[in-house]
Design a protein around this motif. Structure first.
Motif, PDB file in Angstrom:
ATOM      1  N   TRP A 250      -5.378   2.107  -6.016  1.00 42.60           N
ATOM      2  CA  TRP A 250      -5.624   0.700  -6.290  1.00 42.60           C
ATOM      3  C   TRP A 250      -6.919   0.499  -7.067  1.00 42.60           C
ATOM      4  O   TRP A 250      -6.976  -0.328  -7.981  1.00 42.60           O
TER       5      TRP A 250
ATOM      6  N   THR B 162      -0.183  -2.676  -4.180  1.00 41.99           N
ATOM      7  CA  THR B 162      -1.336  -3.252  -3.499  1.00 41.99           C
ATOM      8  C   THR B 162      -0.973  -3.587  -2.051  1.00 41.99           C
ATOM      9  O   THR B 162       0.121  -3.265  -1.574  1.00 41.99           O
TER      10      THR B 162
ATOM     11  N   ALA C 150      -9.275  -5.254  -5.008  1.00 44.75           N
ATOM     12  CA  ALA C 150      -9.214  -3.993  -4.277  1.00 44.75           C
ATOM     13  C   ALA C 150     -10.309  -3.915  -3.223  1.00 44.75           C
ATOM     14  O   ALA C 150     -10.079  -3.429  -2.104  1.00 44.75           O
TER      15      ALA C 150
ATOM     16  N   VAL D  51       0.718  -1.849  -9.119  1.00 46.34           N
ATOM     17  CA  VAL D  51      -0.611  -1.582  -9.664  1.00 46.34           C
ATOM     18  C   VAL D  51      -0.537  -1.278 -11.157  1.00 46.34           C
ATOM     19  O   VAL D  51      -1.417  -1.681 -11.929  1.00 46.34           O
TER      20      VAL D  51
ATOM     21  N   LEU E 181       0.810  -1.213   0.000  1.00 45.04           N
ATOM     22  CA  LEU E 181       0.000   0.000   0.000  1.00 45.04           C
ATOM     23  C   LEU E 181       0.851   1.274   0.000  1.00 45.04           C
ATOM     24  O   LEU E 181       0.578   2.226   0.736  1.00 45.04           O
TER      25      LEU E 181
ATOM     26  N   ALA F 104      -9.398  -1.449   0.051  1.00 50.35           N
ATOM     27  CA  ALA F 104      -8.684  -0.296  -0.498  1.00 50.35           C
ATOM     28  C   ALA F 104      -9.434   0.998  -0.236  1.00 50.35           C
ATOM     29  O   ALA F 104      -8.816   2.041   0.051  1.00 50.35           O
TER      30      ALA F 104
END
Length: 311
Positions: A238, A49, A225, A55, A37, A230
């Motif tokens: 994402w 991710t 996602a 991504v 992330l 997300a």
């Protein structure tokens, strides 16, 4: 070329080239890293991710997968609609009645629930790309077949078609040489619409977990996602890119489809010309009003609009 057609072609060609070429310039979309992330940066232009996957690499492969499904469904659905619509209307009699009945049955069945039911009954291990393609194509050909049937009924009674029959031409040659060229604009429009519907349908199936198990698409990106929270974690990089690609590609195809409709229907072209002329006259009126011209000139300019009004 109209501005809307140019914009549509730029969007469609740009996204298509991205899906076809970008996979050779990105890394492995499945590679797991210890940088979960992370927001967009120089190393990862679209971030990573939850498990550190790139991504941008996922987006490139997912775009290619969605385009592949869209084109395959478009070809198959268009072929089915052309067979049941054109061939049935040309043969007439029992064949036409049977094909019309089949089209009506598929029309009254709700498309999305049927797709969900069929995909749900197929085991996930067996739910490959071609399974999704066949399911989407089987549920999206009926409406187009009805349109092609109506067009074929109006074409098959024309003199040059009757002359081909009298000359002893085979049915397949009469359809391909005499009837099909008159229906190409309609078929092209239906093909474009089928691609849009296929990409959106596949994205919906993948989002609820019923997509292809062995392919990466924009819908599967949105699915993962969502499962990775997300939205709640604020990882916009994402889920926004795949949704944006779907929206832009659908908008581009829609603009192309509208432009094809203008070619098919001359009234739409005349309406566009009338609106353009009306805008020019409106600007002229504002300029005359600003200069203090008498109302006579304004009435004369308005009469110009009525003269170019579409019939």
């Amino acid at each position: 070329m109209t501005p809307w057609l140019a914009i549509g072609l730029v969007l469609v060609v740009g996204i298509t080239l991205f899906g076809l070429i970008a996979i050779y310039f990105v890394g492995d979309p499945q590679q797991i890293r210890d940088q979960g992330l992370t927001p967009p940066s120089a190393q990862f232009p679209l971030g990573t991710t939850q498990t550190g996957q790139d991504v941008l690499a996922q987006l490139a492969y997912a775009t290619r997968g969605s385009l592949q499904i869209g084109v395959l469904v478009g070809i198959l659905a268009t072929a089915l609609s052309a067979f049941f619509g054109i061939y049935g209307a040309y043969r007439g009699g029992f064949v036409d009645e049977a094909f019309s009945l089949l089209s009506n049955v598929f029309l009254v069945i709700p498309g999305l629930p049927l797709v969900i039911v069929i995909s749900g009954f197929v085991p996930r291990d067996s739910r490959g790309l071609w399974t999704i393609v066949v399911v989407l194509a089987l549920t999206s050909w009926a409406a187009s077949a009805r349109v092609l049937r109506a067009q074929t009924l109006s074409v098959r009674n024309r003199d040059y078609v009757a002359a081909s029959k009298v000359a002893g031409e085979k049915p397949w040659r009469v359809i391909v040489v005499e009837i099909l060229p008159n229906l190409l604009p309609v078929i092209a429009s239906q093909f474009v619409f089928a691609i849009i519907a296929a990409i959106l349908g596949e994205a919906g199936l993948s989002f609820i977990g019923l997509g292809a198990s062995n392919s990466s698409t924009l819908g599967t990106m949105l699915f993962y996602a969502q499962n990775g929270f997300a939205l709640s974690l604020g990882a916009w990089w994402w889920f926004v890119p795949p949704g944006l690609v779907i929206a832009l590609f659908g908008m581009g195809l829609s603009l192309v489809n509208f432009s094809i409709d203008e070619i098919i229907n001359p009234k739409l072209k005349n309406l566009r010309r009338y609106r353009k002329r009306a805008r020019q006259v409106a600007r002229m009126e504002r300029e005359l009003a600003r200069r203090g011209t008498s109302a006579t000139g304004t009435r004369a300019s308005r009469s110009t609009v009525s003269e170019v009004s579409p019939r």
